[in-house]
Motif scaffolding. Sequence first.
Motif, short mmCIF file in Angstrom:
data_model
loop_
_atom_site.label_atom_id
_atom_site.label_comp_id
_atom_site.label_asym_id
_atom_site.label_seq_id
_atom_site.Cartn_x
_atom_site.Cartn_y
_atom_site.Cartn_z
N LEU A 36 0.86 -1.20 0.00
CA LEU A 36 0.00 0.00 0.00
C LEU A 36 0.89 1.24 0.00
O LEU A 36 1.07 1.91 1.02
N PRO A 37 1.46 1.59 -1.16
CA PRO A 37 2.38 2.72 -1.20
C PRO A 37 1.74 4.06 -0.87
O PRO A 37 2.41 4.96 -0.35
N THR A 38 0.46 4.22 -1.15
CA THR A 38 -0.22 5.47 -0.80
C THR A 38 -1.06 5.34 0.47
O THR A 38 -1.54 6.34 0.99
N GLY A 39 -1.26 4.11 0.94
CA GLY A 39 -2.10 3.88 2.10
C GLY A 39 -3.59 3.94 1.82
O GLY A 39 -4.40 3.87 2.74
N ASN A 40 -3.95 4.04 0.54
CA ASN A 40 -5.36 4.13 0.14
C ASN A 40 -5.82 2.76 -0.36
O ASN A 40 -5.51 2.36 -1.48
N LEU A 41 -6.56 2.05 0.48
CA LEU A 41 -6.98 0.69 0.17
C LEU A 41 -8.25 0.67 -0.67
O LEU A 41 -9.23 1.37 -0.36
N VAL A 42 -8.23 -0.17 -1.70
CA VAL A 42 -9.41 -0.41 -2.55
C VAL A 42 -9.79 -1.88 -2.40
O VAL A 42 -8.93 -2.76 -2.46
N ALA A 43 -11.08 -2.15 -2.22
CA ALA A 43 -11.63 -3.50 -2.24
C ALA A 43 -12.70 -3.52 -3.31
O ALA A 43 -13.61 -2.69 -3.29
N ARG A 44 -12.60 -4.47 -4.26
CA ARG A 44 -13.53 -4.46 -5.38
C ARG A 44 -13.51 -5.80 -6.11
O ARG A 44 -12.66 -6.66 -5.85
N LYS B 35 -7.45 6.25 5.36
CA LYS B 35 -6.21 5.68 4.84
C LYS B 35 -5.29 5.30 5.98
O LYS B 35 -5.49 5.68 7.13
N VAL B 36 -4.26 4.51 5.63
CA VAL B 36 -3.28 4.05 6.62
C VAL B 36 -1.89 4.48 6.18
O VAL B 36 -1.71 5.03 5.08
N MET B 37 -0.92 4.22 7.03
CA MET B 37 0.46 4.53 6.68
C MET B 37 0.90 3.67 5.50
O MET B 37 0.49 2.52 5.36
N SER B 38 1.73 4.24 4.65
CA SER B 38 2.33 3.48 3.56
C SER B 38 3.05 2.27 4.14
O SER B 38 3.74 2.38 5.16
N GLY B 39 2.90 1.11 3.49
CA GLY B 39 3.57 -0.07 4.00
C GLY B 39 3.14 -1.33 3.30
O GLY B 39 2.41 -1.30 2.31
N SER B 40 3.61 -2.45 3.82
CA SER B 40 3.29 -3.78 3.31
C SER B 40 2.54 -4.53 4.40
O SER B 40 3.04 -4.64 5.53
N TYR B 41 1.35 -5.03 4.08
CA TYR B 41 0.48 -5.61 5.09
C TYR B 41 -0.02 -6.99 4.67
O TYR B 41 -0.48 -7.17 3.54
N PRO B 42 0.06 -7.97 5.58
CA PRO B 42 -0.41 -9.32 5.23
C PRO B 42 -1.91 -9.36 5.02
O PRO B 42 -2.67 -8.70 5.72
N GLY C 88 -13.10 -11.22 -5.62
CA GLY C 88 -12.77 -9.85 -5.27
C GLY C 88 -11.27 -9.65 -5.25
O GLY C 88 -10.50 -10.55 -5.58
N CYS C 89 -10.85 -8.46 -4.83
CA CYS C 89 -9.42 -8.20 -4.72
C CYS C 89 -9.18 -7.00 -3.82
O CYS C 89 -10.06 -6.17 -3.60
N TYR C 90 -7.96 -6.94 -3.29
CA TYR C 90 -7.45 -5.78 -2.56
C TYR C 90 -6.31 -5.18 -3.36
O TYR C 90 -5.47 -5.91 -3.92
N LEU C 91 -6.23 -3.85 -3.37
CA LEU C 91 -5.13 -3.17 -4.03
C LEU C 91 -5.02 -1.75 -3.52
O LEU C 91 -5.97 -1.20 -2.94
N ASP C 92 -3.86 -1.16 -3.73
CA ASP C 92 -3.67 0.26 -3.45
C ASP C 92 -4.30 1.05 -4.59
O ASP C 92 -4.31 0.60 -5.76
N ALA C 93 -4.83 2.23 -4.29
CA ALA C 93 -5.46 3.05 -5.33
C ALA C 93 -4.52 3.35 -6.49
O ALA C 93 -4.97 3.52 -7.63
N SER C 94 -3.22 3.40 -6.23
CA SER C 94 -2.25 3.67 -7.30
C SER C 94 -2.15 2.53 -8.30
O SER C 94 -1.55 2.71 -9.37
N LEU C 95 -2.71 1.36 -7.97
CA LEU C 95 -2.66 0.18 -8.86
C LEU C 95 -3.92 0.03 -9.71
O LEU C 95 -4.04 -0.95 -10.45
#
Length: 222
Positions: free
Chosen positions: A38-46, A65-72, A133-140
């Motif tokens: 999540l490089p921008t911390g903006n999570l998308v679920a869709r 949003k959350v802090m930029s980072g890598s989350y399991p 479904g999927c999870y991704l950062d908004a930048s993706l």
Amino acid sequence: MPIPPADSSTIFKEGTRYQWPNGDILRIELREAGALQLPTGNLVARDNSIGGLDPEDDTQAFAVKVMSGSYPVVLAIVNWEKSPHARQRVAAAKVMISQVEATSWEMALRPGQRIADLAPDSVYGFPVDSGQGCYLDASLLSFLQASQRDEVQLDAARDEVMENCHAELIDPKTGGNIILFDCGMGDGLYPTWIGRSAAGEIVCFATDLELLSHSLGTLPQV
């Protein structure tokens, strides 16, 4: 009032057993599907393949949003005790922001959504028309759109989801990723909930894929 969140303490507990209406028993298996960037911390679920995706739509991500980072990403996968060869399904998915336990829950909203506007016994969620479904950062989002045009790449990932309950798409330009997952009840509308710690910090985003809402409830562990 909107529909309350499901009991995350049982759904995301290894070995939890649920009674199914036909007499079968469902057992929860927890599985990590990968680390979501999540490089921008903006999570998308869709939905991972539904059309009409606009990468420039800044309301795609959750408003919080959350802090930029890598989350399991952790999946609660259903195994059928009396039908061991039946296809596994995902009952819920969770992005783990912290290992701290969630003590309160709130519905994850996108910009412009308000709890006060919800009809009784309803939720905000993402529509699914592909069973996944999927999870991704908004930048993706642009990469997801490109993947939707590349039928070979996306179909291979979707086939992997059918086989293993999850898959990953990696953007070769940025190294960012999209984690795809099975939606237990197939097509539908799936809410995501924000779990917060006692201190009010975000510890996870959990998506209820509604399979267990059709069960008769939990059974004692054996």
